[in-house]
Design a protein around this motif. Sequence first.
Motif, PDB file in Angstrom:
ATOM      1  N   LYS A  74       0.835  -1.205   0.000  1.00  0.00           N
ATOM      2  CA  LYS A  74       0.000   0.000   0.000  1.00  0.00           C
ATOM      3  C   LYS A  74       0.868   1.254   0.000  1.00  0.00           C
ATOM      4  O   LYS A  74       0.549   2.235  -0.698  1.00  0.00           O
ATOM      5  CB  LYS A  74      -0.919  -0.016   1.218  1.00  0.00           C
ATOM      6  CG  LYS A  74      -1.836   1.193   1.344  1.00  0.00           C
ATOM      7  CD  LYS A  74      -2.781   1.307   0.158  1.00  0.00           C
ATOM      8  CE  LYS A  74      -3.740   0.132   0.116  1.00  0.00           C
ATOM      9  NZ  LYS A  74      -4.706   0.260  -1.003  1.00  0.00           N
ATOM     10  N   GLN A  75       1.944   1.239   0.747  1.00  0.00           N
ATOM     11  CA  GLN A  75       2.847   2.381   0.774  1.00  0.00           C
ATOM     12  C   GLN A  75       3.465   2.624  -0.601  1.00  0.00           C
ATOM     13  O   GLN A  75       3.558   3.767  -1.066  1.00  0.00           O
ATOM     14  CB  GLN A  75       3.947   2.145   1.807  1.00  0.00           C
ATOM     15  CG  GLN A  75       4.895   3.319   1.995  1.00  0.00           C
ATOM     16  CD  GLN A  75       6.016   2.993   2.960  1.00  0.00           C
ATOM     17  OE1 GLN A  75       6.534   1.876   2.968  1.00  0.00           O
ATOM     18  NE2 GLN A  75       6.389   3.949   3.785  1.00  0.00           N
ATOM     19  N   ALA A  76       3.879   1.546  -1.267  1.00  0.00           N
ATOM     20  CA  ALA A  76       4.474   1.685  -2.602  1.00  0.00           C
ATOM     21  C   ALA A  76       3.461   2.226  -3.607  1.00  0.00           C
ATOM     22  O   ALA A  76       3.808   3.032  -4.479  1.00  0.00           O
ATOM     23  CB  ALA A  76       5.021   0.337  -3.066  1.00  0.00           C
ATOM     24  N   ILE A  77       2.202   1.797  -3.497  1.00  0.00           N
ATOM     25  CA  ILE A  77       1.159   2.271  -4.416  1.00  0.00           C
ATOM     26  C   ILE A  77       0.944   3.775  -4.256  1.00  0.00           C
ATOM     27  O   ILE A  77       0.896   4.530  -5.236  1.00  0.00           O
ATOM     28  CB  ILE A  77      -0.147   1.507  -4.168  1.00  0.00           C
ATOM     29  CG1 ILE A  77       0.008   0.043  -4.583  1.00  0.00           C
ATOM     30  CG2 ILE A  77      -1.307   2.150  -4.915  1.00  0.00           C
ATOM     31  CD1 ILE A  77      -1.175  -0.817  -4.213  1.00  0.00           C
ATOM     32  N   ILE A  78       0.800   4.225  -3.007  1.00  0.00           N
ATOM     33  CA  ILE A  78       0.540   5.651  -2.754  1.00  0.00           C
ATOM     34  C   ILE A  78       1.729   6.507  -3.192  1.00  0.00           C
ATOM     35  O   ILE A  78       1.560   7.554  -3.839  1.00  0.00           O
ATOM     36  CB  ILE A  78       0.225   5.878  -1.262  1.00  0.00           C
ATOM     37  CG1 ILE A  78      -1.031   5.094  -0.859  1.00  0.00           C
ATOM     38  CG2 ILE A  78       0.046   7.358  -0.983  1.00  0.00           C
ATOM     39  CD1 ILE A  78      -2.284   5.504  -1.592  1.00  0.00           C
ATOM     40  N   LEU A  79       2.948   6.058  -2.872  1.00  0.00           N
ATOM     41  CA  LEU A  79       4.128   6.838  -3.240  1.00  0.00           C
ATOM     42  C   LEU A  79       4.312   6.892  -4.753  1.00  0.00           C
ATOM     43  O   LEU A  79       4.645   7.956  -5.308  1.00  0.00           O
ATOM     44  CB  LEU A  79       5.373   6.245  -2.576  1.00  0.00           C
ATOM     45  CG  LEU A  79       5.461   6.390  -1.056  1.00  0.00           C
ATOM     46  CD1 LEU A  79       6.716   5.706  -0.530  1.00  0.00           C
ATOM     47  CD2 LEU A  79       5.446   7.861  -0.647  1.00  0.00           C
ATOM     48  N   GLU A 130       4.208  10.344  -6.892  1.00  0.00           N
ATOM     49  CA  GLU A 130       5.350  10.773  -7.696  1.00  0.00           C
ATOM     50  C   GLU A 130       4.959  10.957  -9.163  1.00  0.00           C
ATOM     51  O   GLU A 130       5.438  11.878  -9.833  1.00  0.00           O
ATOM     52  CB  GLU A 130       6.477   9.754  -7.572  1.00  0.00           C
ATOM     53  CG  GLU A 130       7.116   9.727  -6.186  1.00  0.00           C
ATOM     54  CD  GLU A 130       8.128   8.608  -6.043  1.00  0.00           C
ATOM     55  OE1 GLU A 130       8.294   7.848  -7.033  1.00  0.00           O
ATOM     56  OE2 GLU A 130       8.734   8.484  -4.969  1.00  0.00           O
ATOM     57  N   ALA A 131       4.098  10.082  -9.671  1.00  0.00           N
ATOM     58  CA  ALA A 131       3.646  10.233 -11.062  1.00  0.00           C
ATOM     59  C   ALA A 131       2.854  11.520 -11.247  1.00  0.00           C
ATOM     60  O   ALA A 131       3.018  12.232 -12.257  1.00  0.00           O
ATOM     61  CB  ALA A 131       2.808   9.029 -11.469  1.00  0.00           C
ATOM     62  N   LEU A 163       2.610  17.359 -13.101  1.00  0.00           N
ATOM     63  CA  LEU A 163       2.417  18.761 -12.753  1.00  0.00           C
ATOM     64  C   LEU A 163       3.650  19.605 -13.068  1.00  0.00           C
ATOM     65  O   LEU A 163       3.547  20.824 -13.277  1.00  0.00           O
ATOM     66  CB  LEU A 163       2.069  18.892 -11.271  1.00  0.00           C
ATOM     67  CG  LEU A 163       0.700  18.341 -10.856  1.00  0.00           C
ATOM     68  CD1 LEU A 163       0.539  18.419  -9.343  1.00  0.00           C
ATOM     69  CD2 LEU A 163      -0.426  19.098 -11.546  1.00  0.00           C
ATOM     70  N   ARG A 164       4.814  18.977 -13.074  1.00  0.00           N
ATOM     71  CA  ARG A 164       6.042  19.736 -13.356  1.00  0.00           C
ATOM     72  C   ARG A 164       6.241  20.007 -14.839  1.00  0.00           C
ATOM     73  O   ARG A 164       7.154  20.744 -15.219  1.00  0.00           O
ATOM     74  CB  ARG A 164       7.249  18.952 -12.824  1.00  0.00           C
ATOM     75  CG  ARG A 164       7.327  18.960 -11.302  1.00  0.00           C
ATOM     76  CD  ARG A 164       8.468  18.085 -10.821  1.00  0.00           C
ATOM     77  NE  ARG A 164       8.530  18.049  -9.363  1.00  0.00           N
ATOM     78  CZ  ARG A 164       9.363  17.284  -8.661  1.00  0.00           C
ATOM     79  NH1 ARG A 164      10.197  16.489  -9.304  1.00  0.00           N
ATOM     80  NH2 ARG A 164       9.349  17.310  -7.351  1.00  0.00           N
ATOM     81  N   VAL A 165       5.434  19.417 -15.693  1.00  0.00           N
ATOM     82  CA  VAL A 165       5.563  19.668 -17.135  1.00  0.00           C
ATOM     83  C   VAL A 165       5.051  21.070 -17.424  1.00  0.00           C
ATOM     84  O   VAL A 165       3.879  21.388 -17.195  1.00  0.00           O
ATOM     85  CB  VAL A 165       4.764  18.615 -17.931  1.00  0.00           C
ATOM     86  CG1 VAL A 165       4.827  18.944 -19.422  1.00  0.00           C
ATOM     87  CG2 VAL A 165       5.311  17.224 -17.664  1.00  0.00           C
ATOM     88  N   ASP A 166       5.927  21.940 -17.927  1.00  0.00           N
ATOM     89  CA  ASP A 166       5.553  23.330 -18.187  1.00  0.00           C
ATOM     90  C   ASP A 166       4.713  23.461 -19.457  1.00  0.00           C
ATOM     91  O   ASP A 166       3.782  24.243 -19.527  1.00  0.00           O
ATOM     92  CB  ASP A 166       6.812  24.204 -18.308  1.00  0.00           C
ATOM     93  CG  ASP A 166       7.585  24.241 -16.996  1.00  0.00           C
ATOM     94  OD1 ASP A 166       6.936  24.123 -15.945  1.00  0.00           O
ATOM     95  OD2 ASP A 166       8.811  24.356 -17.038  1.00  0.00           O
TER      96      ASP A 166
END
Length: 289
Positions: free
Chosen positions: A257-262, A266-267, A272-275
């Motif tokens: 569950k931790q890996a899924i949320i992280l 991150e994805a 969101l960082r794509v300008d």
Amino acid sequence: MDTDKVKIYGARVRVDSMAKVADIEAAEKQKMREKVQKIIGHSINCFVNRQLIYNFPEELFADAGILAVEHADFEGIERLALVTGGDIASTFDNPESVKLGHCKVIEEIMIGEDRLIHFSGVAMGQACTIVLRGASEHVLDEAERSLHDALCVLSQTVNDTRVLFGGGWPEMVMAKEVDELARKTPGKKSHAIDAFSRALQAIPTIIADNAGLDSAELISQLRAEHHKENSTAGIDVITGGLGDMQKRGICEAFKVKQAIILSATEAAEMILRVDEIITCAPRRREDRM
């Protein structure tokens, strides 16, 4: 056993009489008999070979009361040696240096139209074989993928024994805490926190949708249940409603569950960082009229 027979492709043996052909066959049988006697000298009652066993050696094994199994696959023989506690022997000159495997019962079973050799009562009792059957290759591939995922989750749970309740319970608990944080946060930042809360609630919504249930009704009921103190409510796809995950024993691995949320977080951050997104103009079709 293949090396004991004149079976070299492209080779020819020329003789000038039928008596010499008989001598060649007698020499082959004698060589096979010597190797079989070496194998029998290991004091075994079952011999598993990766290659072909010819009729004559098979008769010698049968006379000695030894079960001979031929054409065992390479991966299967390695797993069999591991679970029975034996060694894979390539030569038979030193019986004292070979560690024999042990099991209680060896039997031939039928699964569908296939005959299989079943070894039970092995030294490593926790070892087992899972047989998957399906109507098509696509169904088998999906079943194998699901089984592989389940085994990976199980192995991770053995390494990290922490578990969470399932049925959308952890997402609703996290969404409740994130929603409270959004209410306390001033400015535009609260909108981002609130969007994260809604994203968490999407997971139990998908669980309900995949089960063919009314996700809108169940999520509203689940949200109301989680406003109570120490609620362990979650979606029970068997009954089609809410259920106590603690009483029903529905859990999932904390590490998974931790890996899924992280990974999902991150994805989302990378998107969101794509300008700016640059797209090519569509290619104009030539007018062939």
